[in-house]
Design a protein around this motif. Structure first.
Motif, short mmCIF file in Angstrom:
data_model
loop_
_atom_site.label_atom_id
_atom_site.label_comp_id
_atom_site.label_asym_id
_atom_site.label_seq_id
_atom_site.Cartn_x
_atom_site.Cartn_y
_atom_site.Cartn_z
N PHE A 23 -0.31 1.91 -3.56
CA PHE A 23 -1.45 2.89 -3.50
C PHE A 23 -1.38 4.29 -2.99
N MET B 196 0.80 -1.25 0.15
CA MET B 196 -0.05 -0.01 -0.13
C MET B 196 1.02 0.97 0.05
N LEU C 102 -2.89 7.63 -4.98
CA LEU C 102 -3.84 8.33 -4.20
C LEU C 102 -3.35 9.91 -4.20
#
Length: 321
Positions: free
Chosen positions: A301, A297, A305
């Motif tokens: 991610f 993550m 983001l």
């Protein structure tokens, strides 16, 4: 060109139609080209059962001379015996792992010993020849020597790693299907079926869930029919699998055979324990997911983001300036 092609509806329709056609052909062709591993393994089980039958019959008729050994490939056998590889490369742990991985007989043992001898020599020669004749990467002599030694170490550990992975894969297959096999065995036992017939029936039914477990149960059926003591068949089942749950069932069957205790309740309790253990392992894996997902993550991610959130604000700031 690429952006124009991607923006063309006709081109996208052609690509999607091609992907759908390939997926359709692949879906239709897979059942036709897939190998039926169950039939192959069950044939191997039948051959092993015939071999056990022949060995036990021969042992009964020739008790003074002992049981006969199965003859492996002649060249491998002669090579191993000539250089006495079993004395300095063979171990009891390796023999047990071979049996638990599904490789039975002296042929498999001799092949493993040959690989333990050949692979370190081959890896050492390949690494040395590459560094000396092809490219030494401008490394010092000590580093090159270290690379050659590391290649030899990889050659030594490669057969052990392969054997360990095969054993763990086989044990995982047996562990997952074992509670269902116990339920079937319990049904057969409570219906008044003998243990030989129960094991034979369960080995037939459990094959779709675990080929390895079906093979082991079929071998146990053969041993129950031809070994002098049924206790040996149950002990061999526990040794071949190397699982505590199977060992517990084997112990319960031995006690029931010796003392005449009812086996139904014991099988029911052991089946529930095996199912609970399988559920606990699944819960452990689920609980271990959040720590494992932290690094992916952070790496994959969060940057995306931040880019999605910050890009509109940065565009507005640059336009305002």
């Amino acid at each position: 060109m690429i952006m124009q092609a991607l923006s063309d509806p006709q081109f996208l329709a052609m690509v999607l139609a091609g992907i759908a056609a390939v997926a359709t052909v692949f879906t239709v062709a897979m059942p036709l080209i897939a190998n039926d591993n169950l039939d192959k393994r069950m044939k191997a089980v039948a051959v092993e059962r015939d071999r056990i039958r022949a060995r036990e019959r021969e042992r009964l008729t020739r008790q003074n001379r002992g049981s006969l050994r199965s003859r492996p490939a002649e060249r491998i056998r002669q090579f191993v015996e000539q250089f006495k590889l079993s004395d300095w490369l063979g171990t009891e742990t390796a023999k047990m792992q071979l049996m638990q991985a599904g490789f039975r007989g002296q042929k498999s043992e001799y092949t493993f010993l040959v690989f333990r001898l050949v692979l370190p020599i081959s890896f050492t020669l390949i690494a040395g020849a590459y560094l000396y004749f092809i490219d030494d990467f401008e490394l010092s002599l000590i580093i090159q020597l270290g690379i050659v030694i590391f290649a030899a170490y990889i050659g030594i550990k490669a057969p052990e790693i392969f054997l360990r992975n095969a054993m763990q894969k086989r044990q995982l297959s047996i562990r997952r299907a074992w509670p269902d096999a116990l339920d079937l065995l319990l049904i057969c036992a409570e219906s008044g079926t003998s243990m030989e017939q129960a094991f034979r029936r369960v080995s037939t039914e459990i094959g779709r869930a675990s080929i390895a477990l079906a093979e082991e149960l079929a071998l146990t059926t053969a041993e129950l029919s031809y070994l002098p003591e049924r206790r040996q068949a149950y002990e061999h089942l526990a040794e071949r699998t190397g699982l505590e749950s199977v060992k517990a069932v084997s112990t319960a069957l031995i006690q029931a055979e010796r003392y005449g205790t009812p086996i139904g309740q014991a099988l029911r309790v052991l089946a529930q324990e095996s199912r609970d253990q399988r559920m606990n392992e699944a819960e452990k894996k689920a609980a271990a997911l959040p720590p494992k997902l932290t690094v992916p993550m952070i790496l994959f991610f969060l940057p995306v983001l931040f880019a999605v959130i910050m890009t509109p604000a940065l565009i507005q700031v640059f336009d305002w300036q």
